[in-house]
Design a protein around this motif. Structure first.
Motif, PDB file in Angstrom:
ATOM      1  N   ASP A 283     -33.910 -19.936  29.084  1.00 50.96           N
ATOM      2  CA  ASP A 283     -33.061 -20.956  28.468  1.00 50.96           C
ATOM      3  C   ASP A 283     -32.824 -22.081  29.461  1.00 50.96           C
TER       4      ASP A 283
ATOM      5  N   GLU B 253     -26.450  -6.923  19.668  1.00 50.99           N
ATOM      6  CA  GLU B 253     -27.750  -7.444  20.105  1.00 50.99           C
ATOM      7  C   GLU B 253     -28.744  -7.463  18.949  1.00 50.99           C
ATOM      8  N   LYS B 254     -29.305  -8.628  18.717  1.00 52.69           N
ATOM      9  CA  LYS B 254     -30.394  -8.834  17.752  1.00 52.69           C
ATOM     10  C   LYS B 254     -30.147  -8.214  16.365  1.00 52.69           C
TER      11      LYS B 254
ATOM     12  N   TYR C 190     -24.068 -16.753  31.694  1.00 52.33           N
ATOM     13  CA  TYR C 190     -22.919 -15.853  31.610  1.00 52.33           C
ATOM     14  C   TYR C 190     -22.117 -15.969  32.910  1.00 52.33           C
TER      15      TYR C 190
ATOM     16  N   LEU D 132     -30.400 -16.866  32.731  1.00 51.87           N
ATOM     17  CA  LEU D 132     -31.694 -16.403  32.228  1.00 51.87           C
ATOM     18  C   LEU D 132     -32.601 -17.633  32.143  1.00 51.87           C
TER      19      LEU D 132
ATOM     20  N   TYR E 184     -31.381 -12.887  18.967  1.00 53.64           N
ATOM     21  CA  TYR E 184     -30.302 -13.151  19.936  1.00 53.64           C
ATOM     22  C   TYR E 184     -29.233 -12.058  19.913  1.00 53.64           C
ATOM     23  N   GLY E 185     -28.390 -12.100  20.947  1.00 58.72           N
ATOM     24  CA  GLY E 185     -27.112 -11.409  20.862  1.00 58.72           C
ATOM     25  C   GLY E 185     -26.198 -12.305  20.043  1.00 58.72           C
TER      26      GLY E 185
ATOM     27  N   ILE F  72     -25.802 -15.832  21.630  1.00 59.86           N
ATOM     28  CA  ILE F  72     -25.635 -15.864  23.080  1.00 59.86           C
ATOM     29  C   ILE F  72     -26.835 -16.599  23.687  1.00 59.86           C
ATOM     30  N   VAL F  73     -26.523 -17.528  24.575  1.00 60.02           N
ATOM     31  CA  VAL F  73     -27.551 -18.283  25.294  1.00 60.02           C
ATOM     32  C   VAL F  73     -27.507 -17.795  26.747  1.00 60.02           C
ATOM     33  N   GLY F  74     -28.602 -17.952  27.470  1.00 57.39           N
ATOM     34  CA  GLY F  74     -28.724 -17.317  28.778  1.00 57.39           C
ATOM     35  C   GLY F  74     -27.889 -17.847  29.934  1.00 57.39           C
TER      36      GLY F  74
ATOM     37  N   THR G  25     -25.867  -6.969  26.347  1.00 60.06           N
ATOM     38  CA  THR G  25     -24.902  -7.118  25.235  1.00 60.06           C
ATOM     39  C   THR G  25     -24.155  -5.807  24.985  1.00 60.06           C
TER      40      THR G  25
ATOM     41  N   LEU H 217     -32.901  -6.402  30.104  1.00 53.70           N
ATOM     42  CA  LEU H 217     -32.036  -7.366  30.795  1.00 53.70           C
ATOM     43  C   LEU H 217     -30.862  -6.671  31.502  1.00 53.70           C
TER      44      LEU H 217
ATOM     45  N   GLN I 158     -29.539  -2.995  27.267  1.00 51.71           N
ATOM     46  CA  GLN I 158     -29.112  -4.338  26.853  1.00 51.71           C
ATOM     47  C   GLN I 158     -27.790  -4.718  27.516  1.00 51.71           C
TER      48      GLN I 158
END
Ligand code: G1P
Length: 289
Positions: free
Chosen positions: A132, A189-190, A206, A129, A169-170, A202-204, A230, A109, A228
Motif C-alpha cells: 500500500d 479478515e477477508k 498501523y 505494509l 481486506y480486513g 484496513i489499509v497497510g 486482524t 502477516l 492473521q
C-alpha cells in the motif's frame, strides 16, 4: 509514549507479480525510477520514525543493498562528474537507521510482525505494509500519529472500498467518534460481502501497542490458512480500545499489476522532469476500445 520504531514487512513471495518476482523482491519493483520500498521508508522518516526494522526473507538481499553504501557506484559517479546522482545515491544510504530480520517461513502477516518482537520490545510501534503506497500532503503515518496522541491506543488506517471487494481486506465494524475517526467495535479478515460488517477496509498502516505480540502467539491460522494480524487485533479488543482512521490521501495497491500500473502512470505524470512529455504521449495515444 513516543513512537520511535517502524516495522516494514517485506517477506512475501510476491506471487501476483511472477515471473518478475522469481529472483527479485517485489518491494524493489520501481515506480518510475524509485523502488516501492524506498517510498515507504521515506514516509516513515517523514513521519518522525527513528528506527526501521524491515522483515525480509530468502532472496531479498537487494533491499539491504539498496539502503547500504555503494562505494563502487559512488566512485564511478564521481569520476563521471555526475554530482546529482551521486548525492541521491548517498542520500538513500543515509535515510534511516535500518535493521533487518528474516522471517524463515512465510506463515502470514501476523507471523511476519511477530518476528519483530525482540527488536520492538515493550513499546508501541508503527507498521507499514509496502504494497500500500499512499500519496498525501501530510504523510499518512504522521496523520495517524496525531490520532494515536489523542487516544493513546492502537490505530489502524482504513478507507471505504466497493462492497464487492471486502474479501480482499480486513474489514472493521466502526462507530464514528469524530471526523475520519472510528472506534473499532470488531474486525474480520477477508469477509465475503454478505458477512462484512461495513465497507471500511484496513489499509497497510498501523500503530500497534506491544500487547499485540503476546496475542499473535495465540492466534491460530485463519483466512487463507495464515496467521492473521486482524485476528490478533480482534483479541486485543478484549483488552484495549482500537481506533480506525480514514487518512487523507490516495492509496495505490502496488501489490497487484493493475494497481501498480495506475501508480506508475500517476507518479510519472506528477514528475516535474517527465510529466509534461508523458502527458502529451498519453494524449496522442489512439486507444482501441
Ligand atoms: C493485509 C491484511 C488486511 C489488509 C491488507 C491491506 O492483507 O491482512 O487486513 O486489509 O493487508 O493491504 P493482504 O493484502 O496481505 O492479503
Amino acid at each position: 509514549m513516543k513512537i520511535r520504531k517502524g516495522v516494514i514487512t517485506a517477506a512475501g513471495w510476491g506471487t501476483r507479480f511472477l515471473p518478475a518476482t522469481k529472483s527479485q523482491p517485489k518491494e524493489m519493483l520501481p515506480l518510475v525510477d524509485k523502488p516501492i520500498i524506498q517510498y515507504v521508508v521515506e514516509e516513515a522518516v517523514a513521519s518522525g520514525i527513528e528506527q526501521i526494522i524491515i522483515i525480509t526473507a530468502l532472496g531479498k538481499h537487494a533491499i539491504e543493498n539498496h539502503f547500504d553504501r555503494s562505494f563502487d557506484l559512488e566512485y564511478a559517479l564521481k569520476q563521471k562528474g555526475d554530482e546529482k546522482r551521486l548525492q541521491e545515491i548517498k542520500r538513500i544510504s543515509e535515510l534511516a537507521r535500518i535493521c533487518y530480520i528474516r522471517q524463515k517461513e512465510q506463515l502470514g502477516l501476523g507471523h511476519a510482525v511477530s518476528v519483530a518482537r525482540d527488536f520492538v520490545g515493550d513499546e508501541p510501534f508503527a507498521l507499514f505494509l509496502p504494497d500500500d503506497l499512499i500519496t498525501s500532503e501530510v504523510p499518512a503515518m504522521k496523520q495517524m500519529l496525531q490520532v494515536y496522541d489523542s487516544y493513546g491506543c492502537s490505530v489502524i488506517a482504513v478507507e471505504p472500498v466497493a462492497p464487492e471487494k471486502t474479501a480482499a481486506y480486513g474489514i472493521i465494524e466502526p462507530k464514528q467518534v469524530e471526523e475520519r475517526v472510528h472506534q473499532v467495535l470488531s474486525l474480520v479478515e477477508k469477509p465475503n460481502p454478505e458477512e462484512a460488517p461495513s465497507n471500511l477496509a484496513i489499509v497497510g498502516r498501523y500503530i500497534l501497542t506491544p500487547e499485540i505480540f503476546t496475542l499473535l502467539e495465540k492466534v491460530v491460522p485463519g483466512a487463507g490458512g495464515e496467521i492473521q494480524l486482524t485476528d490478533a487485533l480482534r483479541l486485543l479488543l478484549d483488552q484495549q480500545g482500537i481506533y480506525a482512521y480514514q487518512f487523507q490521501g490516495t492509496r495505490y495497491d502496488t501489490g497487484e499489476p493493475l494497481g501498480f500500473l495506475k501508480a506508475s502512470v500517476e507518479f510519472a505524470l506528477s514528475r516535474p522532469d517527465l510529466g509534461t512529455e508523458f502527458r502529451e504521449y498519453l494524449r496522442q495515444l489512439q486507444l482501441p476500445d
